[in-house]
Write a protein that holds these residues in place. Sequence first.
Motif, PDB file in Angstrom:
ATOM      1  N   TYR A 140       1.151  -1.202   0.244  1.00  0.00           N
ATOM      2  CA  TYR A 140      -0.149   0.475   0.194  1.00  0.00           C
ATOM      3  C   TYR A 140       1.036   1.260   0.264  1.00  0.00           C
ATOM      4  O   TYR A 140       0.455   3.006  -0.213  1.00  0.00           O
ATOM      5  N   MET A 141       2.393   1.198   0.525  1.00  0.00           N
ATOM      6  CA  MET A 141       2.386   2.268   1.276  1.00  0.00           C
ATOM      7  C   MET A 141       3.847   2.636  -0.107  1.00  0.00           C
ATOM      8  O   MET A 141       4.407   3.511  -0.213  1.00  0.00           O
ATOM      9  N   THR A 142       3.963   1.557  -1.273  1.00  0.00           N
ATOM     10  CA  THR A 142       5.213   1.580  -2.621  1.00  0.00           C
ATOM     11  C   THR A 142       4.107   1.111  -3.829  1.00  0.00           C
ATOM     12  O   THR A 142       5.158   2.193  -4.995  1.00  0.00           O
ATOM     13  N   GLY A 143       3.459   0.104  -3.754  1.00  0.00           N
ATOM     14  CA  GLY A 143       2.925   0.517  -4.434  1.00  0.00           C
ATOM     15  C   GLY A 143       3.231  -0.528  -5.992  1.00  0.00           C
ATOM     16  O   GLY A 143       3.399  -0.334  -6.764  1.00  0.00           O
ATOM     17  N   LEU A 144       4.353  -1.359  -5.403  1.00  0.00           N
ATOM     18  CA  LEU A 144       5.198  -2.069  -5.892  1.00  0.00           C
ATOM     19  C   LEU A 144       4.263  -3.588  -6.326  1.00  0.00           C
ATOM     20  O   LEU A 144       2.615  -3.287  -6.614  1.00  0.00           O
ATOM     21  N   ARG A 145       5.095  -3.874  -7.519  1.00  0.00           N
ATOM     22  CA  ARG A 145       3.784  -5.380  -8.703  1.00  0.00           C
ATOM     23  C   ARG A 145       4.434  -6.134  -7.597  1.00  0.00           C
ATOM     24  O   ARG A 145       5.864  -6.504  -6.819  1.00  0.00           O
ATOM     25  N   THR A 146       3.415  -7.211  -7.346  1.00  0.00           N
ATOM     26  CA  THR A 146       3.865  -8.785  -6.812  1.00  0.00           C
ATOM     27  C   THR A 146       5.540  -8.727  -6.475  1.00  0.00           C
ATOM     28  O   THR A 146       5.757  -9.482  -6.016  1.00  0.00           O
TER      29      THR A 146
END
Length: 385
Positions: free
Chosen positions: A209-215
Amino acid sequence: MSTAVVKPQVMAVDFQRSGLIERAQPAERDHVLPAVPDLVQARSDFEAAAIWLEATTDNPKTRRAMRKEAERFLLWARHARDKGLSQIGVMDVRAYLAFLADPQPASVWVSPTKHPRQHPDWRPFAGPLGVSSQRYALVQLGSLYSWMVKAGWLKGNPVALVKKPQAAVDPMIQRLLPVEGIALAFEAIAATKSPLKRARDHFMLSLFYMTGLRTFEATASNMGTLRRSASGHLWLMVDGKRNKRREVPISEALFKELQYYRQAMGLPAEILPGESTPLLMAANSKGKRASHSTVLKAMIDIMTRAAELARERRQYELADRLGEATTHWLRHSCFSHLAQATGDLVMVRSLAGHARLDTTSRYLHAEANQMHNQVSEPLKTPAGC
């Protein structure tokens, strides 16, 4: 096609399934040599497609998706049209789109039950494909043909001449969780009995949620790639799509979550430079990297329990959203909330690792209720008689 390193004769062997395709002879080519230099140097379309996979991506998830689309098309071209790639024309591509919408005969092409590829009942399709999936299939086939033309294996790209199907977009359907939904997910995690799983899941949800990284970006990252700049800011190096590297900002709050997570796993709070500890570890095994599927299953479990909490509180719309949420919803929520708060699409684009700004602009939307209020309040007319 194999997701491992592809060898010249692997393709045809891997396609030999339930009479769907006969094994191609290694010495046979599917078309006459083109006039331009042949840089592929394969012995069949199947081998050429395998080389395309090997040469264009190192990401296992991407390779599986590309392999599936190429595999389906090659099987269909041979058995439904009796053609190789060089013989396929525009009308063949249009016929393939119609086939994707209704793969017939179903007994040959479709199995609702997912079987291992070695199983005699394995089939390429689980059912008809929707418009979005049809479009994706055409995008991958266009990429395959384009690469083969550049490499001298084929002379033309018929897929590029066919209009891609467009899926209807419902603006009310958004893969977005409000802050209340995020809070319920953390509440569900707090009720987790296993201390290790609770610590891992809390950090995992915070991370996405705090970085928006892809899985795949999160599961492939190591803690040792985290660095503190001369200004004191923390950054995490990740490898995104098409192996593009970027640095993602890590807040001090998230870093504290990471330190607590490390201590729960029996590791020292401080991270050593170059440390190879996986950023996301399996909850039941210290130091073992959490797989892509493990993370997705854990997130679905979290969201399912959060949806139950929402239903208990009669928040039925929120419960429906949580019941569908995945890690990608957290990515969407991260960027949407940032875009709404800052209006800075260039910043969000950089964080997301998007190549184009119009991709990022999808995240600049208001929640339905907020939009409703903003439109309804200022615009008024006199009451009727």
